[in-house]
Enzyme design. Structure first.
Site, PDB file in Angstrom:
ATOM      1  N   CYS A 145     -18.989  16.684  25.725  1.00 34.29           N
ATOM      2  CA  CYS A 145     -18.986  17.129  24.323  1.00 34.29           C
ATOM      3  C   CYS A 145     -20.364  16.954  23.672  1.00 34.29           C
ATOM      4  CB  CYS A 145     -17.910  16.314  23.593  1.00 34.29           C
ATOM      5  SG  CYS A 145     -18.003  16.346  21.803  1.00 34.29           S
ATOM      6  N   CYS A 167     -20.394  14.973  20.414  1.00 39.42           N
ATOM      7  CA  CYS A 167     -20.169  13.546  20.697  1.00 39.42           C
ATOM      8  C   CYS A 167     -21.497  12.870  21.048  1.00 39.42           C
ATOM      9  CB  CYS A 167     -19.195  13.364  21.860  1.00 39.42           C
ATOM     10  SG  CYS A 167     -17.549  14.032  21.551  1.00 39.42           S
TER      11      CYS A 167
END
Length: 111
Positions: free
Chosen positions: A38, A41
């Site tokens: 991600c 993230c």
């Protein structure tokens, strides 16, 4: 601040029991649900690490790929998702990359 060295960096959650135990043990907890693949993230990671080092909150990291069942139980549908707990109760949930000042303000309001 009265944090031990271990709590000045994010703690990687091992399973659902570990998460429950840590949330119940600490007054203010920030849980970061993330995935290695991600991009957002990865953008949020330095902020989360700074919060762990600079605030009274204990920061927990949950890898949703490693702990799929836990993420499902908690209703995590997108990452990053941040959950804030105060005295064992969920107080707030945010989805997506967040501004550090906003996160710190939430923690201070819960402390």
């Amino acid at each position: 601040m009265s944090k031990s060295t271990a709590e000045q960096e994010p703690i990687h959650v091992e399973d659902a029991d570990h998460l429950t135990e840590l949330v119940e043990e600490h007054a203010v907890v920030l849980v970061d649900y993330y995935a290695d693949w991600c991009g957002p993230c990865k953008m949020l990671e330095p902020t989360v690490e700074e919060i762990a080092a600079e605030t009274d909150a204990v920061v927990l990291k949950v890898d949703i790929d490693e702990l799929q069942e836990l993420a499902q139980e908690r209703g995590i549908q997108s990452v990053p998702t941040l959950e804030f707990y105060a005295d064992g109760e969920r107080a707030e949930r945010l989805i997506g990359v967040q501004d550090k000042a906003n996160l710190v303000e939430i923690i201070e309001n819960l402390s």
